[in-house]
Design an enzyme around this catalytic site. Structure first.
Site, PDB file in Angstrom:
ATOM      1  N   GLU A  62      -9.242 -13.108   2.262  1.00 55.98           N
ATOM      2  CA  GLU A  62      -7.849 -12.897   1.847  1.00 55.98           C
ATOM      3  C   GLU A  62      -7.046 -14.197   1.811  1.00 55.98           C
ATOM      4  O   GLU A  62      -6.090 -14.316   1.052  1.00 55.98           O
ATOM      5  CB  GLU A  62      -7.167 -11.873   2.763  1.00 55.98           C
ATOM      6  CG  GLU A  62      -5.830 -11.388   2.189  1.00 55.98           C
ATOM      7  CD  GLU A  62      -5.165 -10.310   3.035  1.00 55.98           C
ATOM      8  OE1 GLU A  62      -5.839  -9.694   3.879  1.00 55.98           O
ATOM      9  OE2 GLU A  62      -3.956 -10.086   2.833  1.00 55.98           O
ATOM     10  N   LEU A 106      -1.832   2.197   8.462  1.00 56.03           N
ATOM     11  CA  LEU A 106      -2.378   2.563   7.156  1.00 56.03           C
ATOM     12  C   LEU A 106      -3.022   3.953   7.162  1.00 56.03           C
ATOM     13  O   LEU A 106      -3.789   4.289   8.054  1.00 56.03           O
ATOM     14  CB  LEU A 106      -3.436   1.514   6.769  1.00 56.03           C
ATOM     15  CG  LEU A 106      -4.179   1.736   5.463  1.00 56.03           C
ATOM     16  CD1 LEU A 106      -3.230   1.621   4.282  1.00 56.03           C
ATOM     17  CD2 LEU A 106      -5.323   0.733   5.330  1.00 56.03           C
ATOM     18  N   ARG A 131      -2.527   0.815  -6.773  1.00 56.97           N
ATOM     19  CA  ARG A 131      -1.551   0.753  -5.689  1.00 56.97           C
ATOM     20  C   ARG A 131      -0.178   0.287  -6.138  1.00 56.97           C
ATOM     21  O   ARG A 131       0.843   0.801  -5.672  1.00 56.97           O
ATOM     22  CB  ARG A 131      -2.073  -0.176  -4.593  1.00 56.97           C
ATOM     23  CG  ARG A 131      -3.266   0.432  -3.893  1.00 56.97           C
ATOM     24  CD  ARG A 131      -3.862  -0.499  -2.879  1.00 56.97           C
ATOM     25  NE  ARG A 131      -5.004   0.159  -2.243  1.00 56.97           N
ATOM     26  CZ  ARG A 131      -5.839  -0.438  -1.406  1.00 56.97           C
ATOM     27  NH1 ARG A 131      -5.667  -1.710  -1.097  1.00 56.97           N
ATOM     28  NH2 ARG A 131      -6.839   0.230  -0.888  1.00 56.97           N
ATOM     29  N   GLU A 157      -6.522   4.776   1.356  1.00 56.54           N
ATOM     30  CA  GLU A 157      -6.614   5.305  -0.001  1.00 56.54           C
ATOM     31  C   GLU A 157      -7.724   6.351  -0.097  1.00 56.54           C
ATOM     32  O   GLU A 157      -7.710   7.212  -0.967  1.00 56.54           O
ATOM     33  CB  GLU A 157      -6.920   4.131  -0.946  1.00 56.54           C
ATOM     34  CG  GLU A 157      -6.791   4.466  -2.409  1.00 56.54           C
ATOM     35  CD  GLU A 157      -6.584   3.206  -3.239  1.00 56.54           C
ATOM     36  OE1 GLU A 157      -5.752   2.364  -2.842  1.00 56.54           O
ATOM     37  OE2 GLU A 157      -7.241   3.071  -4.269  1.00 56.54           O
ATOM     38  N   HIS A 195       0.871  -1.178   0.000  1.00 54.92           N
ATOM     39  CA  HIS A 195       0.000   0.000   0.000  1.00 54.92           C
ATOM     40  C   HIS A 195       0.901   1.218   0.000  1.00 54.92           C
ATOM     41  O   HIS A 195       1.824   1.296   0.810  1.00 54.92           O
ATOM     42  CB  HIS A 195      -0.903  -0.021   1.236  1.00 54.92           C
ATOM     43  CG  HIS A 195      -2.057   0.934   1.129  1.00 54.92           C
ATOM     44  ND1 HIS A 195      -1.885   2.293   1.137  1.00 54.92           N
ATOM     45  CD2 HIS A 195      -3.385   0.722   0.989  1.00 54.92           C
ATOM     46  CE1 HIS A 195      -3.074   2.872   1.016  1.00 54.92           C
ATOM     47  NE2 HIS A 195      -3.997   1.936   0.920  1.00 54.92           N
TER      48      HIS A 195
END
Lengths: 132, 250, 120, 586
Positions: D378, D243, D286, D246, D233
């Site tokens: 995931e 993080l 990304r 975005e 990222h």
């Protein structure tokens, strides 16, 4: 079944020593003793008032004594602290208030309550000076 | 690189397989300015004593795992920094009012049961399916409950609540705030079910408004407000049923 | 099944007492205990028997005084009851009876006295 | 050993696991569901997702656009039939969540608001301020509480999948509180354990994201697919890796190098104007943004921070009101963890590992090649991310494929006879292996092995890759696994809540997953999506590598990598361009 893990439960003794907020809380709750005591004191005055002038003058005379002054100063502090803390938490207990669509912030409610306190006190003083 | 200093971290230790009662052990931990209490504990586990046990996960104050007491204050260890305690030593203990499983790990099952007891989900007025499309809800209506929806279940509020400590029957701050969250949601019609929890002995009436729950909440949920507003609702509910014995069903 | 708490009854009285105590308590104490005895703003005749009998001979002031006393008592009883629990004296029926019972008894006496002041 | 019978076992209590559990409980009410999770469900890493989740609802948007953005974003390594199903289901799932109480951010009229994310032609990201994952997870968890069929087993650590007669019949777990092994006997299991970003040191992920779900399936012969594709990222805090969503850029945030220059215009993402513009500049994908950072870094145009180099993410021009309304958590995080107030100062950011595109091979129904085993989220490789995942497709994936896998598992459980008796013996022998770790003397500390793993992966399989360094990483990983097998030194020898022991078991899986990544990366002699090489394979090579990597476990030996074709239905591979060039293309 898997046996439940052995856990340790800490005792609650002297829990109020653990955080200043707890001691403030107990102090706040403690004001109620003075509130109740003052109610009893007023009740005693009422009893004397009913019993007649001699009895009442005893009660009236007690007001002049140092004990009474100390008692009243303590009561004054208790009532004032009670009032301050009562108004401080009042926004938590009132239903949500909005003004022009915006929620009224807590400090505004607190300030309004302080004003009400002041106004009620002055009104009481004026009435007392008129009627007593 | 900021300079490295050394802080003393005193941890409560309790091993259920060895100990009858907890004891304390002190570790010397080198730290830099940006190191959190959690990172201090991780340093101990990685380098000094692998048996020190604590929960953690996201390390960014959103998962709610790493709550503990530092110097008797309930905090999230991931967002409390060692620099703010230095040069004093710090004492790290498990969250108050919960049984200790091991070291800093507490048994949270009682809380989870309470969370489940408040009907913590939307009860729609009519059943809906995705084919019906999303409900309308204005930003103003969202505001009514969004604050209460921020709870990360970190249990700091329970550790701050002496009433919960004194009486484990009390439903407690986070669960009652979650109850208020769903009651305040314009899409919900489950208030009546939840009112039974509010009204109960172990409902809002277990609270004496110590208020520390709201102060320690890392997400500003304000459970004290949620609970005490419901005292008014509960009082209304209590007396209104005498006035309207037929109107309120149940 | 959960049992409904009867706390709303005493909590309402506690709350009303708290509001009265907060709004009026300080000034009440100040007047009765400090200003009048010290003669600050009040003449030496203030709060004498005759004037008070006159004042509380009217039903409204008499009832008002009784209500204030009663609510103060309930406010005190409620907090004392819970604080005793906080201090480690477990809440029990007996304790509840002692606290709220005294408040109720005191209230009864106050109302009775108010009635006597008005009638006699 | 305690045995718990359950029709369906769900491993993992995050977004995918909870969605799967609810799907089983709703669609197959007669079945029992055991939700087994190593943390209490609301601690799962879904909670940390910030920006939002994709679903076509904006009038300018269409399923075709979502399809195109996903497939081109994935550099044509996506299973297009699966993407087709996925985009068709996303909006349904977002609405479903809305009806379960998720506080999606709205417009003034009360309808759903959506924002732009990188690589999108139209605004498509449903968001709940910048705490989307948190709200999704708590909504799912709380919703799941109304189904009595779902029995939760919180803080049970799954260690092994148990296979008898060629089908999955059980899951071995350790009750963390007591350390006692527990056998979950089942007819079907859904693997929903999340990714493996903790393979790397600098990452945006929670401590629990260690890849043991992948490791468990892999150990049972289920191939892992496309493991070389690891997403960096572009905007994480240096050091902590926390993080910065975005959504910051979706709301108009910009990236500046140390000279205050918007450097992305120099990497095929410009020109600068008009701004903001979809699929251009900061709204590029990304992989491109992280790779651009690497080049800037090489050229010395990044800022020095105590934790490595960084560029600036600047939000100041958005104004305090918008920042506080749309990005409140970012504000708090930046203030707490970077001592920067985004209202008045730019935030230093650098790339950090964020997501594993690859995972356990499964089809559109979540079915893996092992009968009875399903996967979602995931940990799985259902095929929608290709070589680079589009932002906001992962939360949508949890829901769409969590539900799909739950339904498939329920169907399978109904049609399957009871479990075999031999299972318990197998469980006992596996449990003995784990318990033996508590008794062994000597060995290396967990932290030391983990540290070494991070060094190897960052040096050999980073943002930018070269053959010899990857080959070296493969070798070093083999040695590290050898060292791990030789013994892990544990200070804690007790069973009760022994997190050191569990971390060691986790690490065993993590090492295998790391090895799978390195070997798959070494064999992919091209650059595609997140896999960027600078050793003569700078271009995409559709001739040789328009194919998936399948990594097969060989036990203690290094893995075997094969390749399989990519399903292409209606989008033939073409040049993947963003910025001004993208407009010319469409």
């Amino acid at each position: 079944m898997t046996p439940a893990p052995k856990t340790y439960v800490r005792p609650m003794n002297r829990w109020w020593m653990r955080h200043p907020a707890y001691r403030r809380y107990l102090l706040r709750e403690g004001t109620s003793v003075m509130v109740a005591a003052y109610a009893l004191f007023l009740l005693a005055g009422m009893v004397c008032l009913v019993l007649g002038e001699t009895a009442f003058n005893l009660w009236r005379g007690f007001l002049q004594s140092p004990v009474s002054v100390i008692f009243h100063l303590a009561a004054l502090a208790a009532f004032a602290f009670h009032a301050w803390t009562w108004f401080k938490v009042m926004p938590l207990t009132t239903p949500p208030i909005r003004f022009r669509g915006q929620p009224v912030p807590d400090r505004m409610i607190f300030r309004a309550a302080l004003w009400a306190w002041g106004i009620a006190s002055v009104a009481l003083l004026v009435l007392a000076m008129r009627f007593l | 690189m900021s300079q490295t200093r050394t802080i003393m971290i005193e941890c409560l230790r309790y091993d259920p397989e060895q100990d009858q009662a907890p004891h304390y052990r002190t570790y010397e931990v080198p730290f830099t300015d940006e190191m959190s209490v959690l990172e201090g504990l991780q340093y101990i586990k990685d380098h000094l004593d692998g048996s020190l046990t604590f929960r953690w996960s996201c390390r960014m104050a959103i998962c709610g795992s790493c709550g503990c007491m530092v110097n008797h204050q309930p905090i999230l260890s991931c967002q409390s920094f060692l620099r703010d305690y230095y040069p004093a030593r710090i004492r790290v203990e498990p969250l108050e009012h919960f049984p200790i499983v091991k070291d800093l790990v507490i048994d949270q099952s009682d809380f989870l049961g309470k969370l489940e007891s408040v009907t913590p989900y939307l009860v729609p007025a009519q059943p809906l399916t995705p084919e019906d499309g999303p409900n309308l809800q204005t930003p103003r209506q969202i505001e009514d409950y969004l604050g209460y929806a921020q709870c990360i279940n970190c249990l700091l509020c329970y550790a701050a609540c002496p009433q919960y400590g004194l009486n484990h029957e009390f439903t407690g701050p986070a669960a009652l705030a979650l109850l208020a969250r769903y009651n305040a949601d314009s899409r919900d019609a489950g208030q009546k079910t939840r009112m039974a929890v509010v009204n109960a002995e172990e409902g809002v009436w277990g609270c004496t408004l110590v208020g520390l729950c709201s102060e320690v909440c890392p997400k500003h949920v304000d459970p004290a407000r949620a609970i005490n507003r419901n005292k008014i609702n509960s009082t209304q509910d209590y007396f209104l049923r005498f006035l309207m014995p037929f109107g309120r069903g149940s | 099944m959960r049992t409904r708490s009867h706390e709303p009854i005493v909590w309402s009285l506690f709350g009303a007492g708290g509001v009265f105590a907060a709004l009026l308590g300080t000034m009440l104490v100040l007047i009765i205990g400090i200003l009048v005895p010290m003669g600050l703003g009040f003449g030496p005749e203030a709060m004498h028997y005759d004037s008070l009998r006159g004042l509380f001979g009217h039903p409204l002031p008499a009832l008002g005084l009784a209500v204030v006393i009663s609510l103060f008592l309930f406010h005190g009883a409620h907090r004392i009851y819970h604080t005793l629990h906080d201090l480690g004296i477990p809440a029990s029926k007996k304790m509840m009876l002692a606290c709220y019972g005294s408040a109720a008894a005191g209230s009864g006496v106050a109302l009775l006295l108010a009635g006597m002041l008005v009638v006699f | 050993m305690q045995v718990i019978q359950s029709d369906v076992v769900i491993i993992g209590g995050g977004g995918a696991g909870l969605r799967a559990a609810i799907a089983v409980a709703q669609e197959a009410p007669g079945l029992s569901v055991a939700l087994v999770s190593k943390v209490v469900p609301m601690r799962s890493h879904t909670v940390a997702a910030e920006g939002g989740s994709a679903g076509v609802i904006h009038p300018d948007d269409s399923l075709d656009k979502h399809f195109d953005d996903t497939v081109s974003g994935g550099d044509w390594l996506c299973e297009q039939d699966v993407v087709e199903y996925f985009v068709g289901q996303c909006t349904r799932e977002m609405i479903q969540l809305e009806q379960w109480g998720c506080p999606w951010s709205r417009r003034d009229d009360g309808s759903i608001n959506v924002r732009f994310f990188g690589g999108m032609k139209s605004p498509r990201t449903w968001f709940a301020a910048d705490k989307t994952g948190f709200h999704i997870l708590h909504t799912l968890f709380q919703t799941s509480l109304q189904f009595p069929a779902i029995r939760r087993h919180d803080e049970f650590f799954c260690t092994d999948l148990l296979v008898e007669d060629g089908r999955l019949q059980g899951v071995l777990a350790l009750c963390i509180a007591t350390g006692e092994p527990v056998l979950f006997q089942c007819k079907a299991a859904v693997l929903a354990t999340g990714g493996a970003s903790r393979v790397f040191g600098q990452n945006t992920n929670a401590g629990i994201v260690t890849g043991e779900g992948m490791g468990m399936a892999y150990a049972q012969g289920v191939p892992l697919r496309d493991m070389e594709f690891v997403q960096w990222h572009p905007t994480a805090l240096p050091g902590s890796g926390i993080l910065m969503t975005e959504g910051c850029r979706g709301e108009g945030g910009i990236l500046l190098n140390k000279d205050g220059h918007r450097y992305l215009q120099d990497y095929g993402l410009g020109p600068l104007d008009p701004w903001p513009r979809p699929r251009a500049m900061e709204l590029g994908p990304r992989d491109r943004l992280s790779q651009a950072f690497w080049h800037e870094d090489q050229a010395g145009r990044t800022l020095q921070t105590p934790h490595g180099t960084a560029v600036h993410l600047d939000l100041r021009h958005l104004g305090e009101k918008k920042i506080m309304e749309r990005l409140p958590m970012i504000c708090e995080l930046a203030r707490t963890f970077a001592a920067v107030d985004p209202v008045t100062a730019p935030i230093p950011v650098r790339p950090a590992v964020h997501y594993t595109m690859g995972g356990v091979l499964c089809d559109v129904h979540g079915a893996t090649p092992l009968p009875g085993l399903y996967a979602a989220g995931e940990c799985s490789s259902v095929g929608i991310h290709g070589a680079n995942r589009l932002g906001s497709n992962s939360l949508a994936e949890l829901l769409v494929f969590g539900r799909a896998a739950g339904l498939s598992a329920a169907r399978h459980a109904r049609e399957t006879p009871d479990a075999s008796a031999a299972l318990q013996a197998q469980a006992e022998s596996r449990a003995a292996v784990h318990l033996d770790m508590l008794r062994r003397e000597g060995g290396t500390r967990v932290a030391q092995l983990r540290q070494r793993l991070h060094e190897i992966m960052e040096a050999g399989v980073g943002i930018v890759r070269e053959g010899p360094r990857m080959a070296q990483a493969c070798e070093q990983l083999a040695q590290l696994r050898e060292q791990f097998r030789a013994g892990v030194a544990l200070d804690d020898r007790g069973r009760a809540f022994n997190t050191e022991w569990l971390t060691a078991i986790e690490l065993g899986h993590t090492l295998q997953v790391a090895e799978a990544m390195a070997h798959a990366a070494l064999l992919r002699q091209e650059s595609r999506g997140a896999h960027m090489r600078i050793d003569g394979f700078e271009a995409r090579d559709d001739e040789r590598f328009l194919c998936h990597s399948l990594i097969h476990s060989q036990g203690d030996a290094p893995p075997r990598v094969t390749h399989s074709p990519v399903t292409i239905t209606r989008s033939q591979p073409k040049a993947r361009v963003y910025g001004g060039a993208a407009q010319n293309q469409s």
